[in-house]
Design an enzyme around this catalytic site. Structure first.
Site, PDB file in Angstrom:
ATOM      1  N   HIS A  89      29.157  36.380  36.449  1.00 38.88           N
ATOM      2  CA  HIS A  89      30.084  37.148  35.606  1.00 38.88           C
ATOM      3  C   HIS A  89      29.360  37.524  34.307  1.00 38.88           C
ATOM      4  CE1 HIS A  89      33.475  38.075  32.993  1.00 38.88           C
ATOM      5  NE2 HIS A  89      34.155  38.334  34.099  1.00 38.88           N
ATOM      6  N   GLU A 160      31.280  45.391  37.710  1.00 38.14           N
ATOM      7  CA  GLU A 160      32.103  45.302  36.510  1.00 38.14           C
ATOM      8  C   GLU A 160      31.318  45.850  35.319  1.00 38.14           C
ATOM      9  OE1 GLU A 160      35.308  42.110  36.629  1.00 38.14           O
ATOM     10  OE2 GLU A 160      33.474  41.040  36.215  1.00 38.14           O
TER      11      GLU A 160
HETATM   12  P1  PGA Z   1      39.712  42.398  32.682  1.00 34.20           P
HETATM   13  O1  PGA Z   1      38.597  41.291  33.057  1.00 34.20           O
HETATM   14  O2  PGA Z   1      40.451  42.730  33.952  1.00 34.20           O
HETATM   15  O3  PGA Z   1      40.577  41.678  31.680  1.00 34.20           O
HETATM   16  O4  PGA Z   1      38.997  43.560  32.112  1.00 34.20           O
HETATM   17  C1  PGA Z   1      37.771  41.464  34.155  1.00 34.20           C
HETATM   18  C2  PGA Z   1      36.836  40.315  34.241  1.00 34.20           C
HETATM   19  O5  PGA Z   1      36.689  39.542  33.265  1.00 34.20           O
HETATM   20  O6  PGA Z   1      36.223  40.123  35.296  1.00 34.20           O
END
Ligand code: PGA
Length: 249
Positions: A89, A160
């Site tokens: 992450h 992401e």
């Molecule tokens: P969010 O977080 O949906 O609050 O943008 C995504 C994540 O931390 O993976």
């Protein structure tokens, strides 16, 4: 479709979320994977109800069992009955110094013990602005390829963009689609076409009830990794429902 709560929420708020998830109608084709903080894993694991909902850890140690104080090994997660883990992450990478090498080791450690891995990749805003998105993603993907060692059936990729995480600024459906397509294109060359087509590539970063349908209707977006909206029952139930549309496209 994984949801995770970072280090948010109390045991009481987790109880509420689990209750509402238990009442949800989960579309047959959707895998819901809930990733609470480590201290809440036991409660969630014991109380999660219903088919199609599984539990993940948010992190795993790069090392095995042994003298590694404070770490949670892949063996320990499996022994605990978990089948999923999130690796790489952006917060782990940015705040806890997880290098590509560490991400590769964690992917390998988790897969070696039979866990399924949600491996995260994503570029910073300055990378995107400078046209370096794929350069950054390729370096991250190369490390994941190294750690995966061919075990692609146990791996989900989560794209992401860091600038979209927790900011309320979601990537547009076209931006996300273009990047997912490029990720698959890179995998087709670096691994093989079958893996590139078959792997689930999910999107994360400010996914909400009001943007999830447009995102999931893109051909290369297979699901979501949800942070903030997973803490709001009405939001995450709507996102689960939207994920069910994927199989109908
Ligand atoms: P969010 O977080 O949906 O609050 O943008 C995504 C994540 O931390 O993976």
């Amino acid at each position: 479709m994984p949801v995770h709560a970072s280090q948010n929420g109390t045991l009481e708020s987790v109880r509420e979320l689990i209750k509402s998830l238990g009442e949800a109608k989960i579309p047959h084709a959707v895998d819901v994977v809930v990733a609470p903080m480590a201290l809440h894993l036991a409660y969630v694991q014991q109380n999660i109800a219903g088919e199609g909902v599984q539990v993940a850890a948010q992190n795993v140690s790069a090392t095995g069992a042994g003298a590694y104080t404070g770490e949670i090994s892949a063996e320990a997660l499996v022994d605990f009955g978990l089948r999923w883990v999130i690796v790489g992450h952006s917060e782990r990478r940015a705040l806890y110094g997880e290098s590509e090498q560490v991400v590769a080791q964690k992917v390998d450690a988790a897969l070696s013990k039979g866990l399924q891995v949600i491996a995260c990749i994503g570029e910073q805003l300055e990378d995107r602005k400078a046209g370096r998105t794929m350069e950054v993603l390729k370096a991250q993907l190369e490390a994941i390829v190294t750690g995966t060692k061919g075990r692609w059936n146990k791996l989900v990729l989560a794209y992401e963009p860091v600038w979209a995480i927790g900011t309320g600024v979601v990537a547009s459906p076209q931006e996300a689609q273009d990047t997912h397509r490029e990720i698959r294109g890179w995998l087709a060359g670096a691994v093989d076409a079958k893996t590139a087509q078959g792997i689930r590539v999910i999107y994360g970063g400010s996914v909400k009830a009001d943007n999830c349908k447009d995102l999931i209707s893109q051909p290369d977006i297979d699901g979501f990794l949800v942070g903030g909206a997973s803490l709001v029952p009405g939001q995450f139930l709507a996102i689960i429902e939207a994920a069910g549309l994927r199989s109908q496209l």
